[in-house]
Design an enzyme around this catalytic site. Structure first.
Site, PDB file in Angstrom:
ATOM      1  CB  ILE A 182      -6.277   2.905  -1.450  1.00 54.94           C
ATOM      2  CG1 ILE A 182      -6.253   2.154  -2.789  1.00 54.94           C
ATOM      3  CG2 ILE A 182      -7.656   3.432  -1.126  1.00 54.94           C
ATOM      4  CD1 ILE A 182      -6.978   0.813  -2.747  1.00 54.94           C
ATOM      5  CG  ASP A 183      -2.723   2.357  -5.322  1.00 54.55           C
ATOM      6  OD1 ASP A 183      -3.479   1.513  -4.802  1.00 54.55           O
ATOM      7  OD2 ASP A 183      -2.860   2.751  -6.492  1.00 54.55           O
TER       8      ASP A 183
HETATM    9  O1  F6P Z   1      -5.216   3.378  -7.622  1.00 51.43           O
HETATM   10  C1  F6P Z   1      -6.223   2.825  -6.845  1.00 51.43           C
HETATM   11  C2  F6P Z   1      -6.637   1.471  -7.354  1.00 51.43           C
HETATM   12  O2  F6P Z   1      -7.611   0.954  -6.474  1.00 51.43           O
HETATM   13  C3  F6P Z   1      -5.488   0.492  -7.550  1.00 51.43           C
HETATM   14  O3  F6P Z   1      -5.036  -0.062  -6.335  1.00 51.43           O
HETATM   15  C4  F6P Z   1      -6.127  -0.487  -8.498  1.00 51.43           C
HETATM   16  O4  F6P Z   1      -5.133  -1.117  -9.274  1.00 51.43           O
HETATM   17  C5  F6P Z   1      -7.001   0.378  -9.370  1.00 51.43           C
HETATM   18  O5  F6P Z   1      -7.235   1.579  -8.643  1.00 51.43           O
HETATM   19  C6  F6P Z   1      -8.310  -0.251  -9.743  1.00 51.43           C
HETATM   20  O6  F6P Z   1      -8.966   0.577 -10.630  1.00 51.43           O
HETATM   21  P1  F6P Z   1     -10.504   0.400 -11.035  1.00 51.43           P
HETATM   22  O7  F6P Z   1     -11.334   0.930  -9.905  1.00 51.43           O
HETATM   23  O8  F6P Z   1     -10.644   1.167 -12.280  1.00 51.43           O
HETATM   24  O9  F6P Z   1     -10.738  -1.077 -11.221  1.00 51.43           O
END
Ligand code: F6P
Length: 364
Positions: free
Chosen positions: A142-143
């Protein structure tokens, strides 16, 4: 060279993302309808590859999943088969069990793999390709921070969710004369904050690529007050940092290949602005709402194109590659060239300049 692909395997790794199911569906349908192949999914990302957890993917299995968020194959962002964790005498030791994964691929009669994931998942994809596995990668985040492709599916949905949140925060901010701070995801890139901030009419956008001075943001909000606007909306990317500070880490997940989880900057910014401006401030952390639920129409189409192209690349024998979007067309890059290549917001780029032209403050 004769193309001997009769059966393909699919796995999804890393954090989930709206559009994963649409990729699985498109790849499965293309493989079956266009090429008469068999398709098998590995469950739970690389853990399922290690444990040999397979599920048959036929037209029925992928029926109805186009609008569904998440992944029907489940995912894991911890299991790297080249460094797989085992507990031994109370200690965690790491071993390379990639050969077990390769044996499971062979035992299932699979000729080639479609690996859908982010940087970590695709790094392993590249390493499997180096060991001779026929792999095509599909980038997912999504980034939207991968340099090799112009757009990743899931990003448009995340921006839409964040934009709707901003619309909702506007009305309550105005009623109570408050500063509303929305913290959004994006890891080390500010794309979600930047695009949602523009789409949602934010007064300030704070992103990792432009370290901010909180006094400049406060001044912007004071100016709005003098002009009769007693409320303000600030979007903060989770990776934003002040000119003198550091990114705020919410937790460290020791057994994850990418252990840092960002989060908490929204509260910090809200507290500081409340003190500096003298208006009440509240922070909202949008979190995983940005990743869950149904993909936007744009993401469904993009995911479908990624899934179709992944099968096409396999059928053309273009192994060890990753599907990309370049301009208006699907294309591909070698997995050797894409790993660790990130795409940041250009602080002097057109999008930031456009935002500044309409009065949005970046705190710089
Ligand atoms: O890379 C996608 C993402 O949603 C980032 O935007 C966010 O920092 C991270 O993954 C969150 O990771 P998790 O789902 O492990 O909390």
């Amino acid at each position: 060279m004769e193309n001997k692909i009769k059966k393909i395997g699919i796995l999804t790794g890393g954090g989930d993302c709206p559009g994963l199911n649409a990729v699985i569906r498109a790849a499965t349908r293309t493989a079956i309808l266009k090429y008469g192949l068999e398709v098998v999914g590995f469950k739970n990302g690389y853990r399922g590859l290690y444990l040999g957890q397979t599920v048959k993917l036929d037209l029925d299995a992928v029926s109805g999943i186009l609008p569904r968020g998440g992944t029907i194959l489940y995912s894991s962002n911890k299991d790297n088969l080249f460094q797989y964790p085992f507990e031994e005498n109370g200690e965690i030791v790491y071993r390379d069990v990639s050969d077990v994964g390769i044996k499971n691929i062979q035992d299932a009669g699979i000729d080639a793999m479609i690996i859908i994931g982010g940087d970590g998942t695709l790094t392993s994809g590249r390493d499997f390709a180096r060991k001779g596995v026929k792999v095509v990668g599909v980038p997912k985040t999504i980034d939207n921070d991968l340099a090799a492709t112009d757009a990743t599916f899931g990003f448009d949905t995340a921006v839409s969710v964040a934009t709707e949140a901003l619309d909702r925060l506007h009305t309550t901010a105005e009623s109570h004369h408050r500063i509303m701070v929305l913290e959004v995801m994006g890891r080390y890139a500010g794309w979600i904050a930047l695009e949602a901030g523009i789409a949602g009419g934010a007064d300030a956008i704070l992103i990792p690529e432009i370290p901010y001075d909180i006094e400049k943001v406060a001044e912007k909000i004071r100016e709005r007050r003098y002009a009769g606007k007693d409320f303000s909306i600030v979007v903060v990317a989770e990776g934003a940092k002040s000119k003198t500070g550091e990114m705020v880490v919410s937790k460290v997940i020791e057994d994850s290949p990418d252990p840092i989880r960002l989060g908490g900057i929204g509260n910090k910014v809200a507290q500081e602005l409340e003190k500096l401006v003298g208006l009440e401030a509240r922070a909202t952390i949008l979190g995983h709402l940005q990743r869950g639920g149904t993909p936007s129409a744009y993401d469904r189409i993009l995911s479908t194109r990624y899934g179709v192209e992944a099968v096409e690349l396999l059928m053309q024998g273009k192994y060890g590659t990753m599907v990309t979007l370049k301009g208006l067309n699907m294309s591909y890059e070698s997995l050797e060239n894409v790993i660790g290549q990130n795409k940041s917001v250009d602080p002097d780029g057109e999008l930031v300049r456009a935002a500044k032209s309409i009065g949005i403050c970046f705190g710089d």
